[in-house]
Design an enzyme around this catalytic site. Structure first.
Site, short mmCIF file in Angstrom:
data_model
loop_
_atom_site.label_atom_id
_atom_site.label_comp_id
_atom_site.label_asym_id
_atom_site.label_seq_id
_atom_site.Cartn_x
_atom_site.Cartn_y
_atom_site.Cartn_z
N TYR A 53 25.32 27.84 47.77
CA TYR A 53 26.76 28.00 47.98
C TYR A 53 27.42 26.67 48.33
O TYR A 53 26.77 25.80 48.90
CB TYR A 53 27.03 28.98 49.13
CG TYR A 53 26.72 30.42 48.82
CD1 TYR A 53 26.44 30.87 47.54
CD2 TYR A 53 26.70 31.37 49.85
CE1 TYR A 53 26.16 32.20 47.30
CE2 TYR A 53 26.42 32.69 49.61
CZ TYR A 53 26.15 33.10 48.33
OH TYR A 53 25.86 34.43 48.09
N SER A 232 29.88 41.87 46.98
CA SER A 232 31.02 42.14 46.09
C SER A 232 31.58 43.56 46.28
O SER A 232 31.86 44.26 45.30
CB SER A 232 30.63 41.94 44.62
OG SER A 232 30.42 40.58 44.34
N GLY A 237 37.46 40.80 44.45
CA GLY A 237 38.86 40.99 44.82
C GLY A 237 39.63 41.91 43.90
O GLY A 237 40.78 42.27 44.20
N LEU A 239 39.30 45.08 43.32
CA LEU A 239 39.61 46.38 43.91
C LEU A 239 40.71 46.33 44.98
O LEU A 239 41.15 47.37 45.47
CB LEU A 239 38.34 47.01 44.48
CG LEU A 239 37.38 47.56 43.42
CD1 LEU A 239 36.01 47.84 44.01
CD2 LEU A 239 37.96 48.83 42.78
N GLY A 241 43.51 45.41 44.13
CA GLY A 241 44.66 45.71 43.30
C GLY A 241 45.52 44.51 42.95
O GLY A 241 46.49 44.63 42.19
N LYS A 242 45.15 43.33 43.46
CA LYS A 242 46.04 42.17 43.28
C LYS A 242 46.08 41.65 41.85
O LYS A 242 46.99 40.90 41.49
CB LYS A 242 45.64 41.04 44.23
CG LYS A 242 44.26 40.44 43.99
CD LYS A 242 43.96 39.41 45.06
CE LYS A 242 42.58 38.80 44.91
NZ LYS A 242 42.27 37.85 46.00
#
Length: 344
Positions: A53, A232, A237, A239, A241-242
């Site tokens: 990472y 996840s 991200g 879900l 809704g963005k």
């Protein structure tokens, strides 16, 4: 914050785990430290990272995430109150910037662990995970298995290397990640044969758009005390809704990095819109619905949340206060039956 037992150990981990893979890329070190303060203040005692990472993985940033966590740990003196998990990188031609091409051999595990300990500024890792299998199998968006004749590093070599560090105390427990039901049971059987501890967890993707874990691995988690660390849970991200109606918010992951296409497509859009409608009817946000669903699954040990802003993190943390009713769960199941696992 509720806590769950990690495998068959005496460790209790918070039902939410703080994910870190944006630190050093989308988040600065100072922002990472503020996220850690917020998470710990909210009751989280479980932090997950990896030597590769931040993401997307690249040579110039590799290791920054562990370093962000390490600088916070060294300044705060809270190491003994936290469960720190990290991962050793598996093989792949897209990872050649790590040790000229990493694998799960004894030598690579030794080198990887030394590097992680240095960056984390600690002398032990609570949970050391194999980031993905050495053998070719279905993970990272591959739902079905297609056999390839080549094999990776023998599992016995990998487990014996881990056992050496278990005995030395540099790692307390080990776990799997991006693993299959066959692979998990094979590791468990081989660990028993070698007379060493079994893996205590499996870190795999699990969310409303990808519930494939339920097919074979959920039973393994229950029967073998090897619970899921769900990553996840918001499907990158999606879900939240963005991204609905083709929106691409500034600085959001799918806006910045085209490679993250796993949770996109027409079926994903339809399912996400349906789940967002259920959330609205229930008086909660789409993100809270998605996270609360994962929190309530009996085979989940901890739900790994991540955020790039403090507002997102606060919303994610608040999911522990949301309990989905039987009516809401049935509405979720109706969508799942109509659009099952649109994203592998």
């Amino acid at each position: 914050m509720r806590k769950n037992q990690l495998g068959n150990t005496d460790i209790q981990v918070s039902e939410l785990c703080l994910g870190t893979m944006t630190w050093g890329e989308q988040n600065s070190e100072a922002e990472a430290h503020r996220q850690l303060d917020m998470a710990v203040d909210a009751g989280i005692n479980f932090i997950d990272t990896a030597e590769m990472y931040p993401v997307p993985p690249k040579a110039e940033t590799q290791g920054r995430t562990e370093s962000c966590l390490g600088s916070w740990l060294s300044a705060g003196g809270r190491r003994d109150k936290l469960i720190i998990a990290t991962k050793v990188t598996g093989p792949g031609d897209w990872m050649t910037h790590i040790r000229n091409g990493p694998d799960l051999s004894a030598g690579h595990i030794d080198q990887a662990l030394v590097g992680s300990l240095e960056r984390l500024r600690t002398d032990y890792i609570d949970l050391y995970q194999l980031h993905w299998p050495s053998r070719p199998t279905n993970f990272f968006g591959r739902l079905g298995y297609e056999h390839e004749a080549r094999e990776g590093v023998p599992l016995e070599e990998t487990l014996l290397a881990l056992n050496k560090h278990l005995q030395a105390g540099t790692i307390r427990h080990y776990g799997l990640s991006n693993e299959t039901a066959w692979g998990t049971m094979k590791v468990i059987a081989l660990a028993d044969q070698l007379g060493m501890p079994r893996p205590v967890s499996i870190q795999n993707p699990y969310n409303l758009l990808n519930r494939s874990y339920e097919v074979g691995l959920a039973e393994v988690s229950h029967r073998e005390q090897c619970g899921l660390l769900a990553y996840s849970p918001l499907a990158f991200g999606v879900l939240s809704g963005k991204y609905l109606k083709n929106r691409r918010p500034e600085k959001a992951r799918l806006t910045l990095f085209s490679r993250f296409s796993r949770y996109t497509g027409d079926l994903a859009e339809q399912a996400t819109a349906a789940y967002a409608g259920i959330a609205e009817s229930a008086g909660i946000s789409p993100a809270q619905l998605a996270l609360a669903f994962v929190n309530q699954r009996s085979f989940v040990t901890s739900n790994i949340i991540g955020a790039t802003t403090e507002a997102q993190l606060q919303e994610n943390l608040s999911s522990v206060d949301v309990r989905l009713s039987s009516d809401v769960m049935e509405a979720v199941e109706q969508v799942h039956r109509a659009i099952s696992n649109p994203c592998p």
